[in-house]
Scaffold this motif. Structure first.
Motif, PDB file in Angstrom:
ATOM      1  N   GLU A   4       2.584  10.515  13.408  1.00  0.00           N
ATOM      2  CA  GLU A   4       3.848  11.137  13.821  1.00  0.00           C
ATOM      3  C   GLU A   4       4.988  10.264  13.301  1.00  0.00           C
ATOM      4  O   GLU A   4       4.943   9.041  13.442  1.00  0.00           O
ATOM      5  CB  GLU A   4       3.903  11.242  15.352  1.00  0.00           C
ATOM      6  N   GLU A  53       5.830   9.185  10.397  1.00  0.00           N
ATOM      7  CA  GLU A  53       5.374   8.158   9.449  1.00  0.00           C
ATOM      8  C   GLU A  53       4.777   6.941  10.155  1.00  0.00           C
ATOM      9  O   GLU A  53       4.753   5.843   9.621  1.00  0.00           O
ATOM     10  CB  GLU A  53       6.510   7.699   8.526  1.00  0.00           C
ATOM     11  N   GLN A  54       4.325   7.157  11.400  1.00  0.00           N
ATOM     12  CA  GLN A  54       3.701   6.060  12.126  1.00  0.00           C
ATOM     13  C   GLN A  54       2.326   6.475  12.636  1.00  0.00           C
ATOM     14  O   GLN A  54       2.003   7.659  12.677  1.00  0.00           O
ATOM     15  CB  GLN A  54       4.581   5.626  13.312  1.00  0.00           C
ATOM     16  N   PHE A  55       1.538   5.470  13.031  1.00  0.00           N
ATOM     17  CA  PHE A  55       0.233   5.736  13.602  1.00  0.00           C
ATOM     18  C   PHE A  55       0.434   6.185  15.040  1.00  0.00           C
ATOM     19  O   PHE A  55       1.088   5.492  15.818  1.00  0.00           O
ATOM     20  CB  PHE A  55      -0.633   4.481  13.570  1.00  0.00           C
ATOM     21  N   ARG A  56      -0.109   7.350  15.353  1.00  0.00           N
ATOM     22  CA  ARG A  56       0.016   7.825  16.723  1.00  0.00           C
ATOM     23  C   ARG A  56      -1.236   7.409  17.491  1.00  0.00           C
ATOM     24  O   ARG A  56      -2.357   7.687  17.058  1.00  0.00           O
ATOM     25  CB  ARG A  56       0.180   9.345  16.718  1.00  0.00           C
ATOM     26  N   VAL A  57      -1.035   6.741  18.607  1.00  0.00           N
ATOM     27  CA  VAL A  57      -2.169   6.243  19.395  1.00  0.00           C
ATOM     28  C   VAL A  57      -2.032   6.735  20.833  1.00  0.00           C
ATOM     29  O   VAL A  57      -0.948   7.117  21.255  1.00  0.00           O
ATOM     30  CB  VAL A  57      -2.253   4.700  19.357  1.00  0.00           C
ATOM     31  N   SER A  76       0.836  -1.200   0.000  1.00  0.00           N
ATOM     32  CA  SER A  76       0.000   0.000   0.000  1.00  0.00           C
ATOM     33  C   SER A  76       0.871   1.252   0.000  1.00  0.00           C
ATOM     34  O   SER A  76       1.995   1.237   0.494  1.00  0.00           O
ATOM     35  CB  SER A  76      -0.902  -0.003   1.235  1.00  0.00           C
ATOM     36  N   ARG A  96       2.121   4.461   1.464  1.00  0.00           N
ATOM     37  CA  ARG A  96       2.144   4.866   2.872  1.00  0.00           C
ATOM     38  C   ARG A  96       1.373   6.158   3.123  1.00  0.00           C
ATOM     39  O   ARG A  96       0.620   6.258   4.094  1.00  0.00           O
ATOM     40  CB  ARG A  96       3.584   5.012   3.360  1.00  0.00           C
ATOM     41  N   ASN A 129       5.970   1.430   8.165  1.00  0.00           N
ATOM     42  CA  ASN A 129       4.702   1.326   7.429  1.00  0.00           C
ATOM     43  C   ASN A 129       4.870   1.314   5.904  1.00  0.00           C
ATOM     44  O   ASN A 129       4.032   1.853   5.175  1.00  0.00           O
ATOM     45  CB  ASN A 129       3.749   2.444   7.868  1.00  0.00           C
ATOM     46  N   SER A 160       1.920   6.530  22.019  1.00  0.00           N
ATOM     47  CA  SER A 160       2.660   5.449  21.359  1.00  0.00           C
ATOM     48  C   SER A 160       2.582   5.612  19.851  1.00  0.00           C
ATOM     49  O   SER A 160       1.609   6.152  19.320  1.00  0.00           O
ATOM     50  CB  SER A 160       2.080   4.088  21.754  1.00  0.00           C
ATOM     51  N   VAL A 200      -2.222   5.423   3.213  1.00  0.00           N
ATOM     52  CA  VAL A 200      -2.581   4.667   4.413  1.00  0.00           C
ATOM     53  C   VAL A 200      -2.643   5.594   5.633  1.00  0.00           C
ATOM     54  O   VAL A 200      -3.619   5.597   6.387  1.00  0.00           O
ATOM     55  CB  VAL A 200      -1.544   3.548   4.658  1.00  0.00           C
ATOM     56  N   LEU A 201      -1.584   6.412   5.777  1.00  0.00           N
ATOM     57  CA  LEU A 201      -1.515   7.263   6.965  1.00  0.00           C
ATOM     58  C   LEU A 201      -2.571   8.362   6.927  1.00  0.00           C
ATOM     59  O   LEU A 201      -2.985   8.870   7.966  1.00  0.00           O
ATOM     60  CB  LEU A 201      -0.104   7.860   7.114  1.00  0.00           C
ATOM     61  N   VAL A 211       2.900   3.435  16.170  1.00  0.00           N
ATOM     62  CA  VAL A 211       2.811   2.057  15.705  1.00  0.00           C
ATOM     63  C   VAL A 211       3.256   1.923  14.253  1.00  0.00           C
ATOM     64  O   VAL A 211       2.849   2.694  13.386  1.00  0.00           O
ATOM     65  CB  VAL A 211       1.367   1.504  15.856  1.00  0.00           C
TER      66      VAL A 211
END
Lengths: 100, 481
Positions: free
Chosen positions: A86, A88-92, A73, A75, B44, B151, A78-79, B153
């Motif tokens: 944040e 290039e990652q999913f911030r949770v 996919s 990126r 990712n 966090s 997707v993001l 991911v």
């Protein structure tokens, strides 16, 4: 046959599934789940000694694909679906405890 | 396994250990989709709708992952059987579907065993397939999980195929546990199932520990320890946890069934969750996947293609060298068992061969051939080379190959004939009468001391060409002993 499952059991299952049920919903689902269990009990009453346990209704097995890399996919796309990103990652939200 | 008293971590108490090892399988793609299975890489980027758990995406099983799982099962002497995937339900952000696809009551491999280097067998309960999760990094609050601000991911790892190998509680001490993981890693690497890198997380160990008084048949309450990232941590965690549990019991308290987290910096475990807080995974058969039922032909073709495993290699070398399998294990670990067996087959002294492999070939055998290895050992055993000279010749053979006799000659390692050596010894005796008197005084301690003195002098006089053993023989003869 409501003694098949207690309201506490249903509350526990709802909690595991992250469902927030009202008192009325708990009552209603306790009855409904008891009915489901009654149905299972009907099956359990049958003599099934010679019947093979079935884990899938399809008469298929070994549906496999070759180990060949395909498309990934995009990126950015997707993001873009994530509420927060944040680095290039999913911030949770802060995660309590660790992955099981 | 053994109830040997020497395995007790706390005297009078037996530690019972069972390990669960997760290993990432060395496939090109993920378990249920064709996104790449690749370590590292930009966050990712190795993702697709299946690894992201997007609605409507469906899993399709990777044939190579099944093949590797069968290899693992056969190598661990398991029954390879019809298996079914199941959903393991829990909520955690590194798993976007909110369930992990695993195997539950019908794993692909069941009931096997593995032999440790010293020949003891450990039970293997099962080895099943499952998908890995994504990787979360905790940011803020000093980076500690419980203080995390938020966090991040990365789903690159989500869906990577894992084999989970569950060992029986047959281990009794830290050394047993380390030997188990080492052997398992050797097997996984040998069969090409995994790279077995604990430091990169491609092999992860969870450790179940309980204690009981020596002689008790009933198992104590166990704790599961997570976050063990090296063999060293594994040993330390087992010792710490055994002592903690014995301390609790001897203080009149009870061990509570818990999942605990190993903290490498603090050298201790701390509680993650109690039994009451344990996850209730509500497993059920995965409706999107059909059963996997490898045919006899498939299983047998996988078996036929398996390489010779470390266990067989240890036995082969042990038999050739006339030693036990534990003694043979380091040579096998270094991958030099073929070389050693061939050198021994060519007539080399087995003890010298194994000593050289263990002490002088740690960095590999390079250009050394079995024939030249055997010839070198023959020169050494025959007294044409001292142990020190043999080591130097060996290093030259490793670096550039060649004939050991020619290499020895090039290095000036001509064998001293007995007469020349005797004359050197006699000259030294004459030059050091007081030392010689001490040597012959009849005092064992003096004799030993002066023997070292004379051997040292001879070595100096001959630039190390003399054989220490031969010098001692001459000294003994001269003393009339």
């Amino acid at each position: 046959m409501t003694d098949r499952i207690s309201k506490e059991d249903v509350a526990h299952v709802a909690d595991l599934a992250r469902l927030n049920l009202t008192e009325e919903e708990l009552e209603a689902f306790t009855g409904q789940l008891a009915d489901v269990l009654d149905h299972a009990a009907d099956l359990a009453a049958l003599d099934l000694v010679d019947v093979e346990p079935m884990t899938n209704p399809l008469p298929m097995r070994n549906v496999l694909r070759p180990d060949v890399v395909g498309e990934t996919s995009d990126r950015a796309e997707v993001l873009a679906c994530a509420p927060s990103v944040e680095d290039e990652q999913f911030r949770v939200p802060p995660v309590l405890g660790e992955s099981p | 396994m053994s109830d040997d008293a020497t395995t007790e971590i706390v005297p009078g108490w037996e530690t019972v250990i069972g390990l669960e090892v997760h290993a990432e399988l060395a496939t090109a793609t993920k378990l249920f989709s064709d996104a790449p299975n690749r370590f590292g890489g930009e966050p990712n980027t190795n993702v697709d709708p299946v690894s992201l758990g997007l609605p409507g995406s469906l899993p399709v099983l990777n044939e190579q992952a099944v093949e590797l799982a069968i290899r693992v099962g056969l190598s661990l002497h398991c029954r390879v059987q019809r298996s079914v995937f199941a959903r393991k339900n829990y909520f955690y952000p590194d798993m976007p579907k909110d369930f992990q696809i695993s195997q539950y009551d019908l794993p692909i491999n069941e009931e096997g065993w593995m032999e440790l280097a010293d020949g003891r067998r450990v039970g293997i309960e099962r080895a099943h397939l499952e998908e890995d999760t994504g990787k979360s990094t905790h940011v803020g609050g000093g980076g500690r999980i419980h203080e995390a601000g938020h966090s991040l991911v990365d789903y690159n790892r989500a869906g990577v195929p894992l084999i989970e190998i569950v060992g029986a509680p047959d281990l009794r001490c830290a050394e047993d546990a380390r030997a188990y993981v080492s052997e398992l890693r050797s097997i996984l690497v040998a069969i090409g199932a995994s790279d077995g890198k604990m430091e990169e997380g491609s092999m992860r160990v969870d450790c179940n520990v309980s204690v009981r008084p020596v002689g008790d048949a009933e198992l104590g309450t166990r704790c599961e320890i997570k976050n063990i990232n090296s063999l060293r941590s594994l040993g330390r965690a087992i010792v710490y946890e055994s002592r903690r549990q014995v301390d609790l019991i001897t203080a009149g308290e009870r061990v509570e069934q818990q999942t605990r987290h190993w903290n490498e910096d603090e050298g201790r475990t701390h509680k993650l969750r109690s039994k009451e807080e344990a996850y209730d995974y509500r497993y059920f058969p995965e409706p999107d996947l059909v059963p996997v039922d490898p045919s006899e032909e498939w299983i047998e073709s996988v078996r036929a293609a398996l390489p010779v495993l470390p266990r067989e290699r240890r036995h082969r070398l042990a038999e050739a060298a006339g030693v036990d399998t534990a003694t043979a294990s380091l040579t096998v670990e270094r991958g030099m068992d073929d070389l050693a067996v061939d050198a021994i087959g060519a007539g080399a002294d087995p003890t010298r061969v194994l000593v050289h492999v263990e002490n002088n070939l740690a960095d590999g055998a390079g250009a050394l051939t079995a024939a030249s290895f055997a010839a070198l050992v023959a020169m050494e055993v025959g007294g044409d080379l001292t142990a020190t000279q043999a080591k130097t010749v060996l290093a030259t053979l490793v670096a550039g190959g060649g004939d050991p006799a020619a290499v020895a000659a090039d290095l000036g390692f001509e064998a001293m004939d007995d007469a020349a050596l005797e004359s050197v010894v006699d000259d030294l005796i004459a030059a050091h009468p007081e030392d010689w008197a001490a040597f012959t005084s009849g005092d064992d301690k003096e004799r030993k001391k002066k023997s070292g003195f004379f051997v040292g002098k001879v070595m100096k006089a001959t630039s190390g060409q003399a054989d220490g053993r031969a010098v001692n023989e001459i000294l003994a003869r001269r003393a009339g002993a």
